[in-house]
Write a protein that holds these residues in place. Structure first.
Motif, PDB file in Angstrom:
ATOM      1  N   CYS A   1      31.155  31.973  36.424  1.00 48.27           N
ATOM      2  CA  CYS A   1      31.083  33.365  36.965  1.00 48.27           C
ATOM      3  C   CYS A   1      29.808  33.440  38.134  1.00 48.27           C
ATOM      4  CB  CYS A   1      31.024  34.359  36.001  1.00 48.27           C
ATOM      5  SG  CYS A   1      30.670  36.175  36.476  1.00 48.27           S
ATOM      6  N   LEU A   2      28.829  32.890  37.707  1.00 43.42           N
ATOM      7  CA  LEU A   2      27.472  32.922  38.463  1.00 43.42           C
ATOM      8  C   LEU A   2      27.787  32.233  39.697  1.00 43.42           C
ATOM      9  CD1 LEU A   2      24.648  33.238  35.874  1.00 43.42           C
ATOM     10  CD2 LEU A   2      25.641  34.989  37.209  1.00 43.42           C
ATOM     11  N   ALA A   3      28.297  30.900  39.691  1.00 44.62           N
ATOM     12  CA  ALA A   3      28.637  30.048  40.787  1.00 44.62           C
ATOM     13  C   ALA A   3      29.504  30.515  41.807  1.00 44.62           C
ATOM     14  CB  ALA A   3      28.876  28.725  40.187  1.00 44.62           C
ATOM     15  N   SER A   4      30.636  31.320  41.234  1.00 41.69           N
ATOM     16  CA  SER A   4      31.656  31.624  42.116  1.00 41.69           C
ATOM     17  C   SER A   4      31.532  33.221  42.732  1.00 41.69           C
ATOM     18  CB  SER A   4      32.852  31.850  41.501  1.00 41.69           C
ATOM     19  OG  SER A   4      33.092  32.875  40.517  1.00 41.69           O
ATOM     20  N   GLY A   5      30.571  33.774  42.296  1.00 40.02           N
ATOM     21  CA  GLY A   5      30.295  35.070  42.742  1.00 40.02           C
ATOM     22  C   GLY A   5      29.251  35.283  43.783  1.00 40.02           C
ATOM     23  N   GLU A   6      28.697  36.523  44.176  1.00 42.83           N
ATOM     24  CA  GLU A   6      27.821  36.773  45.084  1.00 42.83           C
ATOM     25  C   GLU A   6      26.559  36.668  44.392  1.00 42.83           C
ATOM     26  OE1 GLU A   6      29.275  40.714  43.152  1.00 42.83           O
ATOM     27  OE2 GLU A   6      30.108  39.151  44.136  1.00 42.83           O
ATOM     28  N   TYR A   7      26.093  35.981  43.393  1.00 49.09           N
ATOM     29  CA  TYR A   7      24.808  35.942  42.503  1.00 49.09           C
ATOM     30  C   TYR A   7      24.029  34.761  42.860  1.00 49.09           C
ATOM     31  CZ  TYR A   7      28.121  38.854  39.895  1.00 49.09           C
ATOM     32  OH  TYR A   7      29.092  39.805  39.575  1.00 49.09           O
ATOM     33  N   GLY A   8      23.927  34.478  44.178  1.00 51.45           N
ATOM     34  CA  GLY A   8      23.014  33.521  44.891  1.00 51.45           C
ATOM     35  C   GLY A   8      21.667  32.875  43.918  1.00 51.45           C
TER      36      GLY A   8
ATOM     37  N   PRO B   1      39.506  29.391  26.462  1.00 53.15           N
ATOM     38  CA  PRO B   1      38.624  28.568  27.690  1.00 53.15           C
ATOM     39  C   PRO B   1      39.190  28.810  28.840  1.00 53.15           C
ATOM     40  CG  PRO B   1      40.560  27.388  26.274  1.00 53.15           C
ATOM     41  CD  PRO B   1      40.384  28.591  25.521  1.00 53.15           C
ATOM     42  N   ASP B   2      38.341  28.544  29.710  1.00 51.77           N
ATOM     43  CA  ASP B   2      38.835  28.662  31.200  1.00 51.77           C
ATOM     44  C   ASP B   2      39.053  29.928  31.664  1.00 51.77           C
ATOM     45  OD1 ASP B   2      38.185  26.131  31.918  1.00 51.77           O
ATOM     46  OD2 ASP B   2      40.169  25.705  31.481  1.00 51.77           O
ATOM     47  N   GLU B   3      38.413  31.243  30.848  1.00 48.93           N
ATOM     48  CA  GLU B   3      38.649  32.590  31.308  1.00 48.93           C
ATOM     49  C   GLU B   3      37.764  33.194  32.334  1.00 48.93           C
ATOM     50  OE1 GLU B   3      39.968  36.094  28.336  1.00 48.93           O
ATOM     51  OE2 GLU B   3      37.793  35.487  28.055  1.00 48.93           O
ATOM     52  N   GLU B   4      38.294  33.748  33.401  1.00 51.29           N
ATOM     53  CA  GLU B   4      37.310  34.489  34.309  1.00 51.29           C
ATOM     54  C   GLU B   4      36.563  35.543  33.680  1.00 51.29           C
ATOM     55  OE1 GLU B   4      37.762  36.164  38.826  1.00 51.29           O
ATOM     56  OE2 GLU B   4      39.051  34.711  38.163  1.00 51.29           O
ATOM     57  N   LEU B   5      35.337  35.723  34.008  1.00 52.74           N
ATOM     58  CA  LEU B   5      34.432  36.699  33.427  1.00 52.74           C
ATOM     59  C   LEU B   5      33.930  37.569  34.562  1.00 52.74           C
ATOM     60  CD1 LEU B   5      32.075  34.932  31.135  1.00 52.74           C
ATOM     61  CD2 LEU B   5      34.276  36.278  30.595  1.00 52.74           C
ATOM     62  N   GLN B   6      33.763  38.766  34.281  1.00 49.08           N
ATOM     63  CA  GLN B   6      33.115  40.241  35.144  1.00 49.08           C
ATOM     64  C   GLN B   6      31.882  40.101  34.656  1.00 49.08           C
ATOM     65  OE1 GLN B   6      35.114  43.559  34.770  1.00 49.08           O
ATOM     66  NE2 GLN B   6      34.751  43.965  36.952  1.00 49.08           N
ATOM     67  N   LEU B   7      30.756  40.019  35.445  1.00 52.39           N
ATOM     68  CA  LEU B   7      29.474  40.401  35.064  1.00 52.39           C
ATOM     69  C   LEU B   7      29.342  42.009  35.016  1.00 52.39           C
ATOM     70  CD1 LEU B   7      26.931  38.713  34.468  1.00 52.39           C
ATOM     71  CD2 LEU B   7      26.313  39.285  36.866  1.00 52.39           C
TER      72      LEU B   7
END
Length: 168
Positions: free
Chosen positions: A7-14, A80-86
């Motif tokens: 989730c962190l790698a794919s989002g705007e959490y640089g 497994p492999d579920e997309e998360l929302q921070l």
């Protein structure tokens, strides 16, 4: 790579995508143990130079992709492999973590504003004791080595040199 790390790698959490991170899936439960919802908790150090983690991350399954497993089989968990929302970034100086019920693998989280919630570890039954033991060790470190202002290795070395100029 864990779900929260993805989730962190794919989002705007640089800033957070490469930080050291310890994460596990939990069920948020009431004080008596009734299930409320699923949450992924991560404890992270926002800088590699920090001695201790300084941030708690909270994520939940993304609403459009959240699916409920109707079976009671442990192999189906933790989805497994579920997309998360921070949904939460909490500085650890405002969070206290406790073991609530070791036999049920439950943690107690108390926020600085007084709000308390309970988390039950959600992992394969054969791994529960090992993973919960890791959480207990982390809680111990946070509790007994905790400071209000995180001290980095660089700051510690500078402070030591200033106190002892002859030993540098």
């Amino acid at each position: 790579m864990g779900d929260l790390r993805r989730c962190l790698a794919s989002g705007e959490y640089g800033v957070l995508k490469d930080c050291p991170l310890f994460e596990s899936n939990f069920m948020q439960v009431t004080k008596t143990g009734d299930v409320a919802n699923r949450v992924t908790v991560g404890i992270a150090a926002t800088s590699p130079s920090l001695e201790l983690p300084d941030l708690m991350l909270l994520a939940r399954p993304a609403p459009s992709l959240a699916t409920q497993c109707e079976c009671q089989c442990p192999e189906a968990l933790p989805f497994p492999d579920e997309e998360l929302q921070l949904f939460g970034l909490l500085p650890l100086k405002f969070v206290r973590l406790y073991v609530h019920d070791e036999s049920r693998f439950q943690l107690k989280v108390r926020l600085a504003n007084g709000r308390t919630f309970y988390l039950q570890l959600l992992t394969h039954p054969l791994k529960q004791e090992h993973v919960f033991g890791q959480w207990i060790r982390l809680l111990y470190r946070l509790r007994f080595y905790h400071t209000d202002a995180p001290l980095t290795y660089e700051q510690e070395a500078t402070a030591y040199r200033q106190k002892n100029p002859n030993n540098s």
